[in-house]
Design an enzyme around this catalytic site. Structure first.
Site, mmCIF file in Angstrom:
data_model
loop_
_atom_site.group_PDB
_atom_site.id
_atom_site.type_symbol
_atom_site.label_atom_id
_atom_site.label_comp_id
_atom_site.label_asym_id
_atom_site.label_seq_id
_atom_site.Cartn_x
_atom_site.Cartn_y
_atom_site.Cartn_z
ATOM 1 N N CYS A 55 6.606 9.140 9.966
ATOM 2 C CA CYS A 55 7.064 7.748 9.865
ATOM 3 C C CYS A 55 8.539 7.664 9.477
ATOM 4 O O CYS A 55 9.192 6.664 9.712
ATOM 5 C CB CYS A 55 6.183 6.970 8.902
ATOM 6 N N ASN A 56 9.050 8.719 8.872
ATOM 7 C CA ASN A 56 10.438 8.674 8.425
ATOM 8 C C ASN A 56 11.400 9.519 9.242
ATOM 9 O O ASN A 56 12.599 9.485 9.010
ATOM 10 C CB ASN A 56 10.530 9.104 6.957
ATOM 11 N N ARG A 57 10.879 10.321 10.144
ATOM 12 C CA ARG A 57 11.790 11.152 10.933
ATOM 13 C C ARG A 57 11.183 11.534 12.284
ATOM 14 O O ARG A 57 9.970 11.730 12.409
ATOM 15 C CB ARG A 57 12.205 12.408 10.174
ATOM 16 N N SER A 114 13.047 14.822 2.320
ATOM 17 C CA SER A 114 12.156 13.652 2.365
ATOM 18 C C SER A 114 12.739 12.464 1.622
ATOM 19 O O SER A 114 13.554 12.625 0.715
ATOM 20 C CB SER A 114 10.801 14.007 1.751
ATOM 21 N N GLY A 194 -9.362 -6.310 -9.806
ATOM 22 C CA GLY A 194 -8.477 -6.757 -8.738
ATOM 23 C C GLY A 194 -8.802 -5.966 -7.482
ATOM 24 O O GLY A 194 -9.133 -4.776 -7.576
ATOM 25 N N ALA A 195 -8.729 -6.656 -6.326
ATOM 26 C CA ALA A 195 -9.120 -5.965 -5.090
ATOM 27 C C ALA A 195 -7.975 -5.948 -4.074
ATOM 28 O O ALA A 195 -8.198 -5.958 -2.872
ATOM 29 C CB ALA A 195 -10.358 -6.635 -4.499
ATOM 30 N N GLU A 197 -4.043 -4.493 -2.568
ATOM 31 C CA GLU A 197 -3.535 -3.259 -1.962
ATOM 32 C C GLU A 197 -3.335 -2.139 -2.992
ATOM 33 O O GLU A 197 -3.677 -0.985 -2.736
ATOM 34 C CB GLU A 197 -2.182 -3.568 -1.324
#
Lengths: 435, 275
Positions: A55-57, A114, A194-195, A197
Site C-alpha cells: 500500500c505504501n510502495r 517503511s 464500544g464497537a 474501528e
C-alpha cells in the site's frame, strides 16, 4: 552480459502522494503481466524483472543492459495497461543503480524504508515478490539471489536488533501492555466497550496472540452485534457493563461518550467482587470514559490515550536507536551479495580473456603450419602456450584477487572488455555457433 | 587425591555460578535467547558439579555435609540453584535467573572462602537422618525464599506498570502472570519440603530424645510458620486468590518467618543449635 546493471525504479511514501501510490499499485496478476511484457519484449532490453507492491510502495527491479530506456518503457506500460500517464504526475520516481539499488532493497526488507520504522509486514511482502519471481517460470539468477539475500537481511535485522520491537500503534500498544500482565490469552476475557474501528483493530491484535473470548459492550445494538459476530463474542448493552467487568481480564474502552462510563465507586465494588484479581483497563476514548481515580485501586492498571502515545514515542525512539546496528547488518549481507555478483562477473571475463589470447596464439601458429617440420611445430606450439600462460598469469590472478577483495566493479570489468574487444569476440562466437 | 578434588571443586563452584550469573544478567539486559540457553546450561553444569562435590565430601568425611554454617551456606546455594532450575524449566522462562543466581553465587562464595574441609563435626550430626532432616528443611526454606523473591518481583513490576514506567524492570521481567505462577511453584515446593524436613526433625527427636515434640522456641516457630503457610495455601487455593495481595503475602510471610527464626536464634534459649 557485461553491460547488465541492476536498476530500481519505484514510488513510495517518500516520493509520491497517496493518490499516485494508489494509482501505480499493482495486484500480483498485473505485476506478473508487467514482468511477462518486460522480459518477452527484446526492445525493452530487460533480462530480469521483479515487482514489490504494497500500500505504501510499488517498486520495480530490473536487470538490463540499457537502463536508460527502462523508465520510458515502464511509463508506456502504465499508459497501456492502466491508462495512466505518469509523466503528468508531480511524482518523480526514485531510480537507483547497482549497489544503491541492492542497498535499497535490503533496507526495504529490513523495515528501514517503511513509513513506520521497523514495520514487520514488509518482509512478508518482499517474500511474496520473491514467490512471484519463482512462480513466473522465468530464470532470473541475479534477482533470484538478490531477493533471497534481501529476505536474509530482513530476518537478520529482526533477529539481531530491536528495530521491529515495541508497539507503534495505539491498538498494538494496548496488546503489548496486556502481554506484560498475562502470559497467555486463551482463557482471558477481553471486554471491548464500544464497537467502533479502534476496538475492531484491538480485537484483531488480541486474536492474533491467541485470545478467543471477547465481550462487546455497546449502546447501539446493530454495531455491537456486527462486531460480536466477527469474533464469536458475547454482545451486551452498557446496562450490563458491571457484570462484564466482573468477568473480564482486559477492558478496552473506545466510545464517543462525553462522560465517564466507569467510575471509582463502580470499580471499587467490582474489585471486591473479583476477589482483588488484577485488571488491565485501557481507555482510548477522547474525552476519557474511565474515571482516572480508578487507578488508585491497587489491582487496576489504567492507561489512557496519552499514556499509550508515550509508549509509542518511546518505542519509536528505541527503534531509531537501532538504525546504525541494522545498517551494519544490511551492509554485511550486501557485501556477500556483491562478492557473489562480482565473482559471477570475473569468471566470464577470465574465460573470454584466455579465449582472446589463445585465438591470437592459434592465428599466429597457423602461419607456420606448412613452413616447419612437425617436431618444430610442436615446439612452437608449446612455446606459444607457455608464453600465453605466463602473460595471463598475473592478470588472471589479480582479477580473482580484486573480485574477492571487493575491488572490482562493473566499470572496471567493462574497461577490460573494451580494451581487449571482448564484446566483438563474443558476438563472433555467437555468429559462429549460429552458422 | 579425593581431598584435592574436594578442594578444587570448592574453588570451581563459585566460578561456575558466577559465570552463570553474568550470562543471566546479560540475558536480562539484552533478551537474546542464545544467552539464556547458555546460562541455563551453565547452571545445570554447576548443579551437577555441586552434587558431585556434596556426595564426594559425604563419602570422604562420612557425614552429611551440613554440619556447620559454611557447609549450610553451600547447601542453601545448591538448594536454591536446584529449585530455581526446576521452576525455570517448568515455565520455560529464564529472565528471572539473574536474581537467584546472585543469591546462589553469594552463598557459595562465602562458603568456599571460609569452609574448612577438615571433617571435624559433632558426632550427633553424623547420623544420616539429621542430614536428610536438615537437607529438606533448607530446601524448604530456599523454596519459600524463592517464592518470596518472586512475590517481590511481582510487586515491583506491578508498581512499574501502574506508574507507566517502562525501564529495565518492565523490559526485563516476564509477565505478572508468569511471575505469579513461578512463585506458586516455589511456595508449593517449599511447603512440601519444609513439611518433610520438620516432620523428619520431630521423628529424629523422638528416636534420640524419646519425645516427638519439645516446646523449644525454634521448633514452635517453625511448626507455626509451616501451619500458617499450609493454611494460607489452602485459603489461596479455595478462594482462587491471585495478584498483588498474593505476592505481598508471599513476601511478607517469608520475611516474618525469617525474622522470627532470627530473633529466636539470637535471643531465645534453644536446644536446637549444633554449632
Amino acid at each position: 552480459m557485461q553491460n547488465n546493471q541492476i536498476v530500481h525504479i519505484g514510488y513510495s511514501h517518500k516520493n509520491a502522494s497517496v493518490a499516485v501510490r494508489d494509482a501505480v499499485s499493482l495486484s500480483p496478476d498485473v505485476a506478473l503481466a508487467f514482468i511477462e511484457a518486460g522480459v518477452n519484449n527484446p526492445a525493452s532490453a530487460i533480462q530480469e524483472m521483479a515487482v514489490i507492491t504494497t500500500c505504501n510502495r510499488t517498486e520495480f527491479y530490473f536487470v538490463s543492459n540499457r537502463p536508460e530506456i527502462l523508465k520510458d518503457w515502464l511509463f508506456s506500460e502504465y499508459q497501456l495497461r492502466h491508462h495512466l500517464d505518469l509523466s503528468q504526475t508531480d511524482a518523480v520516481p526514485l531510480i537507483l543503480f547497482n549497489e544503491d539499488a541492492v542497498d535499497h532493497l535490503f533496507a526495504v526488507a529490513g523495515g528501514l524504508e517503511s513509513m513506520v520504522l521497523g514495520e514487520n509486514q514488509i518482509l512478508s511482502q518482499v517474500k511474496s515478490s520473491y514467490d512471484l519471481i519463482l512462480s513466473s517460470g522465468y530464470q532470473f539468477p541475479l534477482l533470484n539471489r538478490l531477493f533471497q539475500e534481501a529476505i536474509r537481511a530482513g530476518k537478520s535485522v529482526r533477529t539481531n536488533t530491536a528495530l521491529c520491537q515495541g508497539a507503534v500503534s495505539i491498538s498494538l500498544a494496548a496488546v503489548e501492555l496486556a502481554r506484560k500482565i498475562y502470559s497467555s490469552f486463551e482463557k482471558r476475557k477481553i471486554l471491548l466497550v464500544g464497537a467502533g474501528e479502534t476496538n475492531e483493530l484491538v480485537a484483531i491484535h488480541f486474536k492474533a496472540i491467541g485470545a478467543t473470548q471477547f465481550i462487546v459492550a455497546n449502546r447501539g445494538v446493530e454495531k455491537r452485534q456486527k462486531l460480536a459476530e466477527k469474533y464469536a463474542a458475547k454482545a451486551i448493552s452498557l446496562d450490563h457493563l458491571e457484570d462484564a467487568l466482573l468477568e473480564a481480564d482486559v477492558v478496552i474502552v473506545a466510545t464517543g461518550s462525553q462522560h465517564y462510563l466507569i467510575d471509582f465507586a463502580l470499580m471499587q465494588r467490582v474489585i471486591k467482587l473479583r476477589n482483588h484479581r488484577s485488571l488491565l483497563m485501557v481507555d482510548i476514548s477522547s474525552p476519557r470514559n474511565v474515571d482516572p481515580a480508578v487507578s488508585k485501586l491497587d489491582e487496576i492498571f489504567l492507561y489512557d490515550i496519552d499514556h499509550l502515545k508515550n509508549v509509542i514515542a518511546e518505542n519509536l525512539e528505541k527503534r531509531r536507536g537501532e538504525i546504525p546496528h541494522a545498517k551494519e547488518l544490511i551492509a554485511t549481507v550486501n557485501k556477500d551479495y556483491s562478492t557473489w555478483l562480482k565473482s559471477l562477473d570475473v569468471v566470464p571475463t577470465i574465460s573470454k580473456l584466455a579465449g582472446y589470447f589463445n585465438q591470437i596464439r592459434q592465428q599466429e601458429l597457423e602461419k607456420f603450419v606448412n613452413k616447419t617440420e612437425d617436431r618444430e611445430f610442436e615446439h612452437l606450439e608449446q612455446l606459444s602456450k607457455s608464453i600465453v600462460k605466463k602473460l595471463l598469469h598475473y592478470p588472471i590472478l589479480n582479477l580473482r584477487e580484486m573480485a574477492n577483495g571487493q575491488k572490482l566493479d562493473m566499470s572496471k570489468i567493462n574497461t577490460i572488455w573494451e580494451i581487449f574487444r571482448l564484446f566483438e569476440l563474443e558476438e563472433r562466437n555467437k555468429e559462429d555457433k549460429t552458422n | 587425591m579425593m581431598i584435592q578434588a574436594i578442594k578444587a571443586t570448592n574453588v570451581l563452584l563459585p566460578l561456575l555460578y558466577g559465570l552463570a550469573f553474568v550470562l543471566y544478567a546479560l540475558y536480562f539486559n539484552t533478551r537474546q535467547s542464545e544467552l539464556g540457553k547458555w546460562a541455563s546450561k551453565l547452571l545445570l553444569g554447576g548443579i551437577v558439579v555441586h552434587l558431585v562435590y556434596l556426595v564426594t565430601k559425604g563419602i570422604y568425611f562420612q557425614y552429611f555435609p551440613i554440619t556447620n554454617s559454611f557447609e549450610s551456606f553451600s547447601m542453601i546455594a545448591f538448594d536454591t540453584a536446584v529449585i530455581y532450575y526446576i521452576i525455570e524449566r517448568l515455565n520455560k522462562e529464564g529472565k528471572t535467573g539473574l536474581f537467584f543466581l546472585a543469591i546462589v553465587f553469594l552463598f557459595q562464595v562465602v562458603s568456599s572462602m571460609f569452609i574448612e574441609n577438615n571433617g571435624i563435626h559433632s558426632g550427633l550430626l553424623a547420623n544420616p537422618m539429621f542430614g536428610i532432616h536438615t537437607f529438606f528443611t533448607l530446601l524448604g526454606l530456599s523454596s519459600l525464599a524463592i517464592s518470596a523473591v518472586y512475590g517481590l518481583m511481582y510487586w515491583m513490576l506491578a508498581k512499574e506498570i501502574k506508574a507507566h514506567r517502562f525501564g529495565a524492570i518492565y523490559e526485563g521481567l516476564p509477565s505478572l502472570e508468569m511471575l505469579e505462577g513461578m512463585g506458586r511453584v516455589g511456595s508449593l515446593a517449599g511447603l512440601v519440603t519444609l513439611g518433610l524436613g520438620i516432620f523428619l526433625g520431630h521423628l529424629w527427636a523422638y528416636k534420640i530424645l524419646g519425645y516427638f515434640f519439645k516446646a523449644d522456641p525454634k521448633i514452635v516457630i517453625s511448626d507455626i510458620a509451616w501451619i500458617s503457610y499450609a493454611v494460607g495455601w489452602l485459603i489461596v487455593w479455595r478462594r482462587g486468590l491471585s495478584g498483588l495481595r498474593l505476592s505481598r503475602w508471599a513476601f511478607w510471610g517469608f520475611i516474618l518467618f525469617f525474622m522470627a527464626i532470627m530473633v529466636v536464634n539470637i535471643l531465645g534459649n534453644t536446644f536446637h543449635s549444633f554449632t
